[in-house]
Design a protein around this motif. Structure first.
Motif, mmCIF file in Angstrom:
data_model
loop_
_atom_site.group_PDB
_atom_site.id
_atom_site.type_symbol
_atom_site.label_atom_id
_atom_site.label_comp_id
_atom_site.label_asym_id
_atom_site.label_seq_id
_atom_site.Cartn_x
_atom_site.Cartn_y
_atom_site.Cartn_z
ATOM 1 N N GLU A 291 32.933 41.857 34.247
ATOM 2 C CA GLU A 291 33.703 41.477 35.438
ATOM 3 C C GLU A 291 33.027 41.978 36.705
ATOM 4 O O GLU A 291 32.995 41.277 37.729
ATOM 5 C CB GLU A 291 35.121 42.047 35.335
ATOM 6 C CG GLU A 291 35.974 41.360 34.267
ATOM 7 C CD GLU A 291 37.347 41.985 34.142
ATOM 8 O OE1 GLU A 291 37.592 43.030 34.812
ATOM 9 O OE2 GLU A 291 38.177 41.451 33.387
ATOM 10 N N TYR B 19 31.799 39.511 39.692
ATOM 11 C CA TYR B 19 32.535 39.494 40.958
ATOM 12 C C TYR B 19 31.966 40.405 42.047
ATOM 13 O O TYR B 19 32.481 40.423 43.162
ATOM 14 C CB TYR B 19 33.999 39.874 40.723
ATOM 15 C CG TYR B 19 34.752 38.858 39.909
ATOM 16 C CD1 TYR B 19 34.976 37.573 40.398
ATOM 17 C CD2 TYR B 19 35.240 39.170 38.642
ATOM 18 C CE1 TYR B 19 35.663 36.626 39.659
ATOM 19 C CE2 TYR B 19 35.926 38.235 37.886
ATOM 20 C CZ TYR B 19 36.133 36.974 38.402
ATOM 21 O OH TYR B 19 36.812 36.035 37.658
ATOM 22 N N HIS C 159 34.657 36.610 43.732
ATOM 23 C CA HIS C 159 35.745 37.565 43.844
ATOM 24 C C HIS C 159 36.794 37.063 44.833
ATOM 25 O O HIS C 159 38.002 37.112 44.580
ATOM 26 C CB HIS C 159 35.201 38.929 44.287
ATOM 27 C CG HIS C 159 36.244 39.989 44.454
ATOM 28 N ND1 HIS C 159 36.952 40.157 45.623
ATOM 29 C CD2 HIS C 159 36.717 40.927 43.584
ATOM 30 C CE1 HIS C 159 37.797 41.159 45.487
ATOM 31 N NE2 HIS C 159 37.678 41.643 44.266
ATOM 32 N N GLU D 99 37.304 33.954 45.823
ATOM 33 C CA GLU D 99 37.954 32.765 45.275
ATOM 34 C C GLU D 99 39.055 33.148 44.290
ATOM 35 O O GLU D 99 40.151 32.576 44.295
ATOM 36 C CB GLU D 99 36.920 31.860 44.581
ATOM 37 C CG GLU D 99 36.050 31.081 45.549
ATOM 38 C CD GLU D 99 35.159 30.093 44.803
ATOM 39 O OE1 GLU D 99 35.194 30.096 43.549
ATOM 40 O OE2 GLU D 99 34.420 29.360 45.460
ATOM 41 N N ALA D 100 38.743 34.141 43.429
ATOM 42 C CA ALA D 100 39.733 34.577 42.441
ATOM 43 C C ALA D 100 40.950 35.179 43.135
ATOM 44 O O ALA D 100 42.098 34.935 42.743
ATOM 45 C CB ALA D 100 39.097 35.590 41.495
ATOM 46 N N ARG D 101 40.725 35.946 44.218
ATOM 47 C CA ARG D 101 41.836 36.543 44.940
ATOM 48 C C ARG D 101 42.676 35.492 45.635
ATOM 49 O O ARG D 101 43.916 35.583 45.711
ATOM 50 C CB ARG D 101 41.308 37.561 45.960
ATOM 51 C CG ARG D 101 40.662 38.789 45.362
ATOM 52 C CD ARG D 101 41.675 39.586 44.559
ATOM 53 N NE ARG D 101 42.758 40.062 45.384
ATOM 54 C CZ ARG D 101 42.744 41.204 46.065
ATOM 55 N NH1 ARG D 101 41.664 42.000 45.981
ATOM 56 N NH2 ARG D 101 43.791 41.569 46.790
ATOM 57 N N ARG E 14 43.116 32.424 44.604
ATOM 58 C CA ARG E 14 43.907 31.713 43.590
ATOM 59 C C ARG E 14 45.131 32.520 43.172
ATOM 60 O O ARG E 14 46.116 31.957 42.713
ATOM 61 C CB ARG E 14 43.026 31.398 42.371
ATOM 62 C CG ARG E 14 42.032 30.271 42.604
ATOM 63 C CD ARG E 14 41.508 29.746 41.289
ATOM 64 N NE ARG E 14 40.753 30.775 40.590
ATOM 65 C CZ ARG E 14 39.422 30.979 40.722
ATOM 66 N NH1 ARG E 14 38.738 30.198 41.565
ATOM 67 N NH2 ARG E 14 38.817 31.930 40.055
ATOM 68 N N GLU E 15 45.042 33.848 43.316
ATOM 69 C CA GLU E 15 46.155 34.700 42.952
ATOM 70 C C GLU E 15 47.300 34.645 43.977
ATOM 71 O O GLU E 15 48.417 35.027 43.676
ATOM 72 C CB GLU E 15 45.678 36.154 42.810
ATOM 73 C CG GLU E 15 44.762 36.373 41.625
ATOM 74 C CD GLU E 15 44.186 37.771 41.589
ATOM 75 O OE1 GLU E 15 44.546 38.569 42.500
ATOM 76 O OE2 GLU E 15 43.400 38.081 40.693
ATOM 77 N N GLN E 16 46.964 34.196 45.181
ATOM 78 C CA GLN E 16 47.982 34.154 46.253
ATOM 79 C C GLN E 16 49.027 33.059 45.969
ATOM 80 O O GLN E 16 48.749 32.042 45.439
ATOM 81 C CB GLN E 16 47.312 33.889 47.603
ATOM 82 C CG GLN E 16 46.288 34.963 47.961
ATOM 83 C CD GLN E 16 46.886 36.350 48.047
ATOM 84 O OE1 GLN E 16 48.008 36.498 48.558
ATOM 85 N NE2 GLN E 16 46.196 37.343 47.556
#
Length: 231
Positions: A207, A211, A223, A225-227, A229-231
């Motif tokens: 990971e 990231y 990293h 982008e992943a954050r 998507r979590e929103q």
């Protein structure tokens, strides 16, 4: 000790009950093995597994003391020091044994089991020649016999489990078979825990590589982008 050790002798008549002592030994063996199997499955880390196994050996099997020592990571050879990592029984009375382990690790049961990778038994510590250095300490601690069982992980001796009894000749063939099985269970538990820890560490490294930038160690666009998507 296996259940087959307690099968009714062929000469015993059908329907004859087993002697109370034999039934007690079977019950004790089953209870100890069951408890240790549960610990192997449920323990989250090595310390918990070792602490609870020692507790079961003292409180279920009735021995005076159970403890585990690991080989010092930086040392090799027959005289490598031993580091105590778990102990139940003889609380506050192990200082003499610890001193012996530091000075002459191969002259104590656990140290010998670690350095030679095999089981050691002294059913009469007061007259044992091989472990003569332990005689005074054994008498002071009120133990008459002892045995040590290597704990092997991936073919390497990681440490050993030492068990002491107040009774002489406490470690007969059946008792040694039972404790050999417990040592194998603990070894399997240690292997499972270490494999799980290695897997978790590998996942974290993957990971991090995915990231975070390898040069700056800052979060990269994946990293962010992943954050998002979590929103």
């Amino acid at each position: 000790m296996t259940i087959s050790n307690f099968r009714r002798p062929a000469r015993q008549r059908a329907g004859t009950s087993r002697p109370p002592r034999a039934l007690k030994l079977v019950s004790r063996a089953l209870k100890l093995v069951s408890a240790c199997q549960d610990l192997v499955l449920a323990s989250a880390d090595e310390q918990s597994l070792l602490d609870k196994t020692c507790h079961a050996i003292v409180n279920v099997a009735g021995h005076r003391c159970a403890w585990v020592g690991y080989a010092a990571a930086h040392a090799q050879g027959a005289h490598q020091p031993v580091c105590p990592v778990a102990q139940v029984g003889l609380h506050g009375e192990m200082a003499g044994l610890s001193n012996l382990l530091r000075a002459h690790p191969h002259e104590e049961l656990v140290g010998a089991a670690i350095s030679r990778g095999t089981r050691f038994v002294a059913n009469r510590l007061s007259t044992s020649r091989e472990f003569a250095a332990s005689r005074d300490i054994a008498a002071r601690l009120g133990v008459a016999s002892g045995a040590a069982f290597p704990l092997t992980v991936n073919g390497q001796v990681a440490g050993a489990m030492g068990i002491y009894s107040a009774r002489p000749d406490a470690f007969d063939a059946d008792e040694l078979d039972l404790l050999d099985r417990i040592a194998r269970l603990v070894s399997c538990g240690l292997l499972n825990i270490r494999l799980r820890e290695e897997r978790d560490l590998l996942r974290l490294r993957m990971e991090r590589a995915l990231y975070f930038d390898a040069l700056t160690v800052l979060p990269n666009y994946l990293h962010f982008e992943a954050r998002l998507r979590e929103q």
